[in-house]
Design an enzyme around this catalytic site. Structure first.
Site, PDB file in Angstrom:
ATOM      1  N   ASP A   1       1.030  -1.034  -0.142  1.00  0.00           N
ATOM      2  CA  ASP A   1      -0.163  -0.009   0.047  1.00  0.00           C
ATOM      3  C   ASP A   1       0.796   1.289  -0.069  1.00  0.00           C
ATOM      4  O   ASP A   1       2.023   1.240   0.561  1.00  0.00           O
ATOM      5  CB  ASP A   1      -1.009  -0.084   1.207  1.00  0.00           C
ATOM      6  CG  ASP A   1      -1.815   1.166   1.346  1.00  0.00           C
ATOM      7  OD1 ASP A   1      -2.398   1.496   0.204  1.00  0.00           O
ATOM      8  OD2 ASP A   1      -2.057   1.644   2.390  1.00  0.00           O
TER       9      ASP A   1
ATOM     10  N   ASP B   1      -7.119  -3.603   3.462  1.00  0.00           N
ATOM     11  CA  ASP B   1      -6.182  -4.391   3.222  1.00  0.00           C
ATOM     12  C   ASP B   1      -6.359  -5.843   3.793  1.00  0.00           C
ATOM     13  O   ASP B   1      -5.823  -6.673   3.408  1.00  0.00           O
ATOM     14  CB  ASP B   1      -4.858  -3.996   3.663  1.00  0.00           C
ATOM     15  CG  ASP B   1      -4.384  -2.547   2.962  1.00  0.00           C
ATOM     16  OD1 ASP B   1      -4.448  -2.486   1.761  1.00  0.00           O
ATOM     17  OD2 ASP B   1      -4.231  -1.633   3.880  1.00  0.00           O
TER      18      ASP B   1
END
Length: 896
Positions: free
Chosen positions: A325, A638
């Site tokens: 990320d 996530d």
């Protein structure tokens, strides 16, 4: 239902609600229909099932059968008890590790347990968020956690931090208008979602989804449905267990056939079978792997990597791709002002994040902002036209407010402009708050110098909006007429700064005389004097740049996955030094099939504007190409990808509970560089596990060969089953763990990752095991055969038992390296191993000379002459290996 496609009144009609909210009676009915606004937990496996599952192994089955035979057929309850104790201890260790309860659902519940302000029959009531139902009208204000998914019907300067869902680093400005067509969660500007936070303003929203029907609920479902893949270590150990199991059954069959041919009794053949099973199975393997990984876990924790699952320690060493990320992982998650443009001058500002430290540079030369009138005015606007504050406590700096305003405020602090001092000198008289319709914010202050009755309005906003309201431009401290050429120059600079992924805003002011009581758009439109442009960005971490360079050297591919805009993602990727490649948006990804994604994944380095399920597709595509994939992340979005990856890495400081609980590893310092340290530790630990496995298996195979030689020769067994257990568990045990802590011999990050098919045991190791085992078994067999007629069975068996033990002392030194001499490594470079060998010697003396142990292990005392034979013959294995390493050091490297 696409609620974002509908107007507020249509949504109210469909949900049978009104702007004054539901009645209490209607709310109770809907609560019965939809259930509580909570996230459901997946049923947990009972502890007894988890414990019994530890016995589901071919090796355990064989040992259990051996224990039954010892008890019921051979009538040796002591030996049976020892075998059962070994099985039970191993199973308890496995149970303790596996019963680390999966707490992701509890974390999700903690994230959403809150109270909500709701309108019921026109009365504002504060209720538990779990009692919300579709159709409820909720009130939102700055600082609130959003309790359910809802369609906005009123907003006032409302902005929401949606980073935990979308990865978008900047708060989203909300509106009530209709959005046409399909839209991702990140683009639903007229919706708010459970778990996100209100940063600024206030709003009224109509609940459209609760519980498992919310966006977080959908992610919860994905997390529950995803089964974590077996790690490389689990696959290796499972393969090794099956291989040894088949080998044991085959050898037992051969031994029974030999026994039948030689006319052995029924009991003797069962004794042979039990002895073969006990000798071939490395009972200490599960304990060794568990302990070495646990110690590796502690070493990683010292390097800021908290391991939640033991097998993740080794898996880190096998990683070949990291899908990371951007926000808060590769970047600091803190907006930073990088550039100020003042009428033909571009000034760079150094520093990153909310730390108020940095320099002002023009053409590489340092500027003193206190001597720059235009720059000081721009920074004054940044500090005063600002609703955020910065709290500092030593080296810790916390922003209270919007990240964009935080960047502006910190830039002013870098120039020595204190917000509180400025506010005391020029207090705010009136304001126009920012809104998505106006696209600017303005505040009214007394003029500097205290001119009576005069005021100045400071303005910040979107470039096109502020430029359209500006009649003049500040040049060298003088307000000049805004010409079309100057306007074109500003627009061109705006595009240039935007192409560098900077978020660009314009700064301006207007003189107001006399000072108005209330500030209005009319006071500003056409009266603004443009001061300049400011460009800000969430900058990459410096340590992340170094970590990515280390990943390149280590042969690990790094890919960025983010919810941010494509241009921002690409600019950050370039600055980080990610390998060149294609940048793909979430919309483009939606149009790809899984097969097409798998085909193109090798050429992609950046994914932008992606949603949670898309991150999952990316991970699966990488795995389909043979990568061992690590995924880093910190948001709710996530969770599924972290769970599906070979190893999930969450952020410990800024990460959500959901991400941490779904992960295998947590970075306690949120530092991407810690991943590289974890990879290094993982590679060292895998090499050490290989050393320990070689040591254990060479012992087992040596014992097995010794028995086969004895059976073929038709002489008594040189060692009995309980003696084998002592060697496998105690003698090997005290040396195996120190081997698992062997210091690294070289820079493992300079080497490419091991191939996915490269297991713990490889063909070269097998040949080396056979080489060592043959030497041990032949020497032990001939010494036993020579001693048998001289001293009798008990003493000859004690000598053979002690010789096999002594072989392990010297073989532990051999196991430290398959190529380098012990004297090159340093005899004392692993002091724990020397201590382990010393302890093994003392324990063996106890078994030989202590009466209780003599009875249990069928031993008799040995004299110094016997020990001389034992040590001299066993030491030969060390001499031969040292010569082999000197002459042909790489002969056993095949398949490594």
């Amino acid at each position: 239902m696409r609620w974002h496609n509908l107007a507020g009144e249509e949504v109210l009609s469909i949900l049978n609600s009104s702007r004054s909210g539901l009645s209490e009676e209607k709310a109770r009915e809907l609560l019965q229909q939809y259930g509580p606004n909570e996230l459901k937990e997946k049923g947990k496996t009972p502890a007894i099932i988890v414990f019994l599952r530890q016995f589901a192994s071919p090796l355990i089955y064989i040992l259990l059968i051996a224990a039954v035979i010892e008890l019921a057929v051979i009538h040796k309850p002591t030996d049976a008890a020892v075998i059962l104790a070994v099985v039970t201890v191993n199973s308890i260790i496995g149970f303790v590790q596996e019963s680390r309860a999966e707490r992701a659902m509890e974390a999700l519940k903690r994230l959403t347990v809150l109270r909500a302000k709701v309108l019921r029959q026109g009365v504002v009531t504060k209720i538990s968020a779990s009692h919300l139902v579709p159709g409820d009208v909720i009130l939102l204000e700055a600082g609130d956690k959003i309790p359910a998914d809802a369609r906005l019907i009123e907003v006032a300067n409302l902005s929401v931090d949606e980073s935990i869902l979308t990865g978008e680093s900047v708060p989203v400005e909300k509106f009530i208008g209709v959005i046409e067509g399909e839209a991702t969660v990140a683009d639903m500007g007229n919706m708010v979602h459970m778990g996100c936070a209100v940063v600024n303003g206030r709003g009224v929203a109509l609940v459209t989804a609760t519980g498992m029907n919310t966006e977080i609920g959908k992610i919860t479902t994905q997390v529950q449905e995803i089964k974590p893949p077996p790690t490389p270590l689990q696959r290796n150990v499972a393969w090794l267990g099956r291989y040894i199991g088949v080998l044991v059954l085959g050898i037992i069959g051969v031994l029974i056939l030999i026994g039948v041919i030689k006319g052995y009794s029924f009991e003797e053949m069962f004794t042979l079978a039990v002895a073969a099973a006990v000798s071939a199975i490395p009972e200490g393997l599960p304990v060794m792997v568990t302990v070495v990984l646990a110690i590796g876990m502690r070493r990683m924790a010292q390097r800021h990597s908290l391991i939640r699952k033991l097998t993740a320690v080794e898996t880190m060493g096998a990683v070949t791709a990291i899908c990371s990320d951007k926000t808060g992982t590769l970047t600091g998650g803190e907006m930073t002002l990088r550039q100020i443009y003042l009428s033909g001058r571009t000034i760079e500002i150094t520093g990153a994040g909310y730390r108020p430290e940095g320099e002002f540079l023009e053409n590489g030369q340092k500027l003193d902002p206190r001597k720059e009138e235009g720059l000081l005015l721009a920074l004054r606007i940044c500090a005063l036209c600002n609703d955020s504050t910065l709290k500092s406590d030593g080296d810790r700096h916390q922003l209270l407010g919007d990240p964009t305003e935080g960047a502006l405020l910190v830039a002013a602090l870098k120039a020595g402009l204190d917000q509180k001092t400025l506010q005391e000198g020029q207090p705010r008289l009136a304001e126009l708050p920012f809104s998505s319709e106006k696209r600017y914010m303005a505040t009214l202050h007394p003029c500097q110098g205290g001119k009576h009755g005069q005021a100045v309005a400071y303005v910040k906003g979107s470039v096109d909006r502020v430029l359209a309201m500006s009649r003049r431009i500040l040049e060298n401290g003088i307000a000049q007429e805004m010409t079309s050429e100057k306007m074109a120059e500003i627009e061109e600079k705006n595009v240039e700064m935007g192409s560098k992924a900077l978020r660009v805003m314009a700064l301006a002011y207007a003189e107001c005389a006399p000072a108005p009581e209330q500030l209005s758009h009319e006071h500003l439109d056409g009266n603004l004097i443009l001061v300049g442009l400011v460009g800000m960005i969430d900058p990459p971490r410096q340590e992340a740049k170094r970590a990515i360079a280390d990943c390149k050297r280590a042969g690990i591919r790094v890919m960025m996955i983010t919810g941010d805009q494509k241009v921002t993602a690409v600019a950050i990727a370039d600055e980080l030094g990610l390998p060149p490649g294609e940048a793909v948006t979430g919309l483009e990804l939606t149009q790809m099939s899984d097969e097409e994604l798998s085909d193109r994944i090798e050429g992609i380095s950046v994914f932008a504007r992606v949603e949670p399920i898309q991150k999952l597709r990316i991970v699966n595509a990488m795995k389909s190409r043979g990568y061992t994939v690590a995924v880093t992340g910190d948001g709710v979005n996530d969770g599924p990808a972290l769970r599906a990856a070979d190893i999930g890495i969450a952020m410990g400081i800024k990460g959500t509970d959901v991400a941490r609980e779904a992960s295998d590893m947590v970075l306690t310092d949120d530092n991407f560089a810690s991943i590289v340290a974890a990879v290094e530790e993982g590679r060292v630990i895998f090499s050490n596990i290989r050393r320990s496995v070689f040591y254990l298996l060479s012992t087992n195979v040596g014992e097995l060969f010794t028995w086969i030689l004895a059976v073929v020769a038709g002489i008594p067994l040189p060692v009995v089953a309980v003696q084998i257990l002592w060697i496998n568990l105690v003698t090997d045990g005290v040396c195996t763990i120190p081997l698992g802590l062997e210091p690294k011999h070289r820079n493992v990050l300079e080497e490419p990752p091991r191939r996915k098919k490269a297991g713990i045991v490889y063909i070269g190791m097998l040949w080396r095991i056979v080489f060592i085992a043959l030497f041990m078994s032949i020497v032990t067999f001939f010494v036993f055969k020579w001693e048998l007629p001289r001293v009798g069975l008990d003493e000859a068996r004690t000598i053979a038992f002690s010789m096999l033990v002594a072989f392990q002392w010297f073989n532990a030194l051999n196991a430290r390296s398959d190529q380098q001499s012990l004297f090159k490594l340093g005899l004392c470079s692993n002091r724990l191993l020397l201590g382990g060998i010393g302890l093994a010697i003392l324990l063996q003396a106890m078994v030989i000379y202590a009466p209780p142990f003599q009875k249990l292990f069928y031993t008799v005392p040995l004299d110094p002459g016997d020990w001389g034979v034992v040590v001299l013959m066993a030491g030969g294995i060390f001499v031969i290996e040292e010569l082999r390493k000197l002459i042909v050091p790489r002969i056993f490297n095949r398949g490594k």
